[in-house]
Design a protein around this motif. Structure first.
Motif, mmCIF file in Angstrom:
data_model
loop_
_atom_site.group_PDB
_atom_site.id
_atom_site.type_symbol
_atom_site.label_atom_id
_atom_site.label_comp_id
_atom_site.label_asym_id
_atom_site.label_seq_id
_atom_site.Cartn_x
_atom_site.Cartn_y
_atom_site.Cartn_z
ATOM 1 N N ASP A 137 85.518 14.563 -11.849
ATOM 2 C CA ASP A 137 86.112 14.720 -10.545
ATOM 3 C C ASP A 137 86.425 13.262 -9.440
ATOM 4 O O ASP A 137 85.373 12.160 -9.409
ATOM 5 N N ALA A 138 87.742 13.454 -9.028
ATOM 6 C CA ALA A 138 87.717 12.551 -8.288
ATOM 7 C C ALA A 138 87.580 12.645 -6.664
ATOM 8 O O ALA A 138 88.570 13.059 -6.308
ATOM 9 N N LYS A 139 86.178 12.136 -6.086
ATOM 10 C CA LYS A 139 85.892 11.920 -4.335
ATOM 11 C C LYS A 139 85.482 11.289 -4.585
ATOM 12 O O LYS A 139 85.097 9.637 -4.945
ATOM 13 N N ASN A 140 86.515 10.575 -3.436
ATOM 14 C CA ASN A 140 85.992 9.664 -2.513
ATOM 15 C C ASN A 140 86.306 8.425 -3.284
ATOM 16 O O ASN A 140 85.606 7.413 -3.439
ATOM 17 N N VAL A 141 87.746 8.470 -3.625
ATOM 18 C CA VAL A 141 88.329 7.005 -4.331
ATOM 19 C C VAL A 141 88.669 6.076 -3.410
ATOM 20 O O VAL A 141 89.787 6.272 -2.257
ATOM 21 N N ARG A 142 88.285 5.304 -3.320
ATOM 22 C CA ARG A 142 88.697 3.853 -2.455
ATOM 23 C C ARG A 142 90.394 3.646 -2.816
ATOM 24 O O ARG A 142 90.868 3.422 -3.267
ATOM 25 N N VAL A 143 90.698 3.260 -1.450
ATOM 26 C CA VAL A 143 92.479 3.078 -1.102
ATOM 27 C C VAL A 143 92.511 2.599 -0.072
ATOM 28 O O VAL A 143 91.999 3.001 1.340
ATOM 29 N N PHE A 145 89.066 13.726 -0.021
ATOM 30 C CA PHE A 145 89.245 13.495 -1.661
ATOM 31 C C PHE A 145 88.878 11.703 -1.117
ATOM 32 O O PHE A 145 89.287 10.719 -2.523
ATOM 33 N N LEU A 146 90.087 10.950 -0.316
ATOM 34 C CA LEU A 146 90.714 9.779 -0.568
ATOM 35 C C LEU A 146 88.942 8.900 0.642
ATOM 36 O O LEU A 146 88.496 9.276 2.460
ATOM 37 N N ASP A 147 88.393 7.863 0.282
ATOM 38 C CA ASP A 147 88.028 7.118 1.277
ATOM 39 C C ASP A 147 88.331 5.947 1.564
ATOM 40 O O ASP A 147 88.963 4.278 0.885
ATOM 41 N N ALA A 148 89.835 5.440 2.884
ATOM 42 C CA ALA A 148 90.033 4.720 3.556
ATOM 43 C C ALA A 148 89.811 4.167 3.994
ATOM 44 O O ALA A 148 89.000 4.209 5.054
ATOM 45 N N HIS A 149 90.461 2.736 3.425
ATOM 46 C CA HIS A 149 89.957 1.231 4.497
ATOM 47 C C HIS A 149 91.382 0.591 4.777
ATOM 48 O O HIS A 149 92.173 0.600 3.953
ATOM 49 N N PHE A 150 91.266 0.601 6.238
ATOM 50 C CA PHE A 150 93.034 0.199 6.731
ATOM 51 C C PHE A 150 92.765 -1.218 7.038
ATOM 52 O O PHE A 150 92.096 -1.750 6.912
ATOM 53 N N ALA A 151 93.994 -1.696 6.679
ATOM 54 C CA ALA A 151 94.745 -2.937 7.265
ATOM 55 C C ALA A 151 96.017 -3.241 7.746
ATOM 56 O O ALA A 151 97.168 -2.592 7.958
ATOM 57 N N HIS A 152 96.475 -3.914 8.313
ATOM 58 C CA HIS A 152 97.326 -4.996 8.995
ATOM 59 C C HIS A 152 98.970 -5.217 8.210
ATOM 60 O O HIS A 152 99.626 -5.539 8.067
ATOM 61 N N ASP A 153 97.963 -5.678 7.268
ATOM 62 C CA ASP A 153 98.892 -6.403 5.836
ATOM 63 C C ASP A 153 98.670 -6.479 4.928
ATOM 64 O O ASP A 153 97.749 -6.762 4.205
ATOM 65 N N ARG A 154 99.272 -6.133 3.688
ATOM 66 C CA ARG A 154 99.729 -5.403 2.699
ATOM 67 C C ARG A 154 98.917 -7.008 2.161
ATOM 68 O O ARG A 154 98.211 -7.049 0.887
ATOM 69 N N ARG A 155 98.888 -8.097 2.166
ATOM 70 C CA ARG A 155 97.628 -8.748 1.255
ATOM 71 C C ARG A 155 96.456 -8.912 1.590
ATOM 72 O O ARG A 155 95.278 -9.300 0.091
#
Length: 389
Positions: free
Chosen positions: A65-71, A94-104
């Motif tokens: 199962d793909a649950k709480n996938v870190r993205v 299903f997603l564990d989202a981590h937010f940022a303002h710079d793709r680096r």
């Protein structure tokens, strides 16, 4: 000459009579083998402790199962629409989202494995939103070293964006056709419900093949097997006396594993217990036969264990449909799987647990397992008779 030949004929008749099948001798052999099994801690460990450990591992440590996938979600746009889309990612279960303002910031985490992918909401997101079709709304980057997880991340991210985009267009007419998917036999799509029945097949393979091979090979190694073969008991009595206690151990282990699956891990048993026991009993025929054949060819415990591992456990694990779909395998490998008894047992177990008593599925599988088991026993009996001679 006649006087000397008569005793020989009498000896042959006596030998033939004592080699006939005798129930009392069989009961004595079964009793002797049962005592030996009960006095051997390794036998009890493999029969009753190892199944619990394996089921716990497959229930909790192994999951498809793909649950709480870190993205990661990169917010390059400060607009309200971008903020709403980011909130949609945060609300997805299903997603564990981590937010940022710079793709680096997220790119380094993707390299180190902290994230399995990230979504970039670009600076001109609002412009792309009002000009549909000109450019993609977002960019999705995934970790290709985990192909299955990468597909999950891509599909989940696409689903979030599409659902969010559809919710914005309130003026759009209602759809004339609405599709509602239904999943039979496993509506929750929990991999545990498919893994646990297959794990029972792996447990039965270990008990039937590996335990039998080790126990009988140990007797060859210690020299006690020759003493048993020199008794008046026939080869059939010796083989049945050796295998019947381990057959009972396998059936008891099946009952224990089934109880764990149903009452601890929540796997439904939609079929009958009698059908499950019939399937398990028939599967023990090729499993025990293979173990007996291995022990008759390899009289050393280490060698018997290695052969049992490569010819019993690994094929059951890799080629039975337990983890990998047989239909997705190349044609030569699919042909080889037809020689693996666990293939038919795994298919039957998944059916009896998740679908019910479907004898149209059971009967061909039972026939295939009996055929393979009969072949193993014929070869093992011939090898054992040759050893006796």
């Amino acid at each position: 000459m006649n006087a000397t030949s008569q005793p020989k004929d009498g000896d042959g008749a006596l030998q033939a009579s004592v080699r006939r099948f005798d129930m009392q001798r069989l009961i004595a052999l079964v009793y002797k083998e049962s005592l030996q099994a009960l006095r051997d801690p390794s036998t009890l460990l493999i029969a009753f402790v190892l199944p619990v450990v394996l089921l716990l591992l497959f229930a909790y440590a192994v999951s498809l199962d793909a649950k709480n996938v870190r993205v990661g979600v990169v917010l390059e746009s400060p607009g309200a629409a971008a903020q709403n889309l980011a909130a949609a990612f945060s609300a997805n279960r299903f997603l564990d989202a981590h937010f940022a303002h710079d793709r680096r910031e997220v790119a380094d985490k993707l390299i180190t494995g902290e994230l399995r992918g990230y979504v970039v909401i670009p600076q001109d997101f609002e412009q792309r939103l009002v000009q549909p079709g000109s450019q993609p709304l977002v960019q999705i980057i995934t970790d290709g070293s985990y192909p299955n997880t990468a597909n999950y991340v891509e599909n989940y991210a696409r689903g979030v964006v599409q659902s969010w985009r559809a919710g914005l267009d309130v003026a759009a007419p209602a759809q004339a056709l609405v599709l509602e998917p239904r999943y039979w036999f496993n509506p929750e799509l929990e991999s545990r419900r498919a893994l646990i029945p297959g794990a029972i097949a792996i447990v039965m393979t270990i008990i039937g093949t590996m335990l039998t091979a080790l126990v009988v090979a140990r007797e060859w190694e210690r020299g006690t097997m020759e003493a048993v073969l020199s008794t008046p008991a026939s080869v059939g009595e010796i083989l049945i006396g050796k295998l019947l206690p381990y057959f009972v151990l396998g059936m008891l282990s099946t009952l224990g594993a089934t109880a764990l699956a149903v009452f601890v891990f929540g796997v439904p048993l939609r079929g009958s217990l009698s059908a499950l026991l019939i399937l398990s009993a028939v599967f023990m025929v090729p499993a025990l036969g293979q173990g007996l054949l291995i022990s008759s060819l390899a009289r050393n415990q280490f060698l018997a264990a290695q052969i049992a591992l490569f010819t019993g456990f690994l094929p059951a694990f890799m080629l039975s449909g337990f983890l990998y779909e047989i239909d997705a395998m190349p044609a030569p490998i699919r042909a080889i799987t037809r020689l693996v008894p666990a293939r038919y047992f795994v298919d039957s177990l998944k059916t009896v647990f998740l679908a019910g008593d479907i004898w149209a599925v059971f009967l061909p599988n039972l026939g295939a397992m009996m055929l393979i088991g009969s072949l193993f026993f014929m070869i093992a009996k011939r090898a054992t008779r040759k050893n006796l001679e």
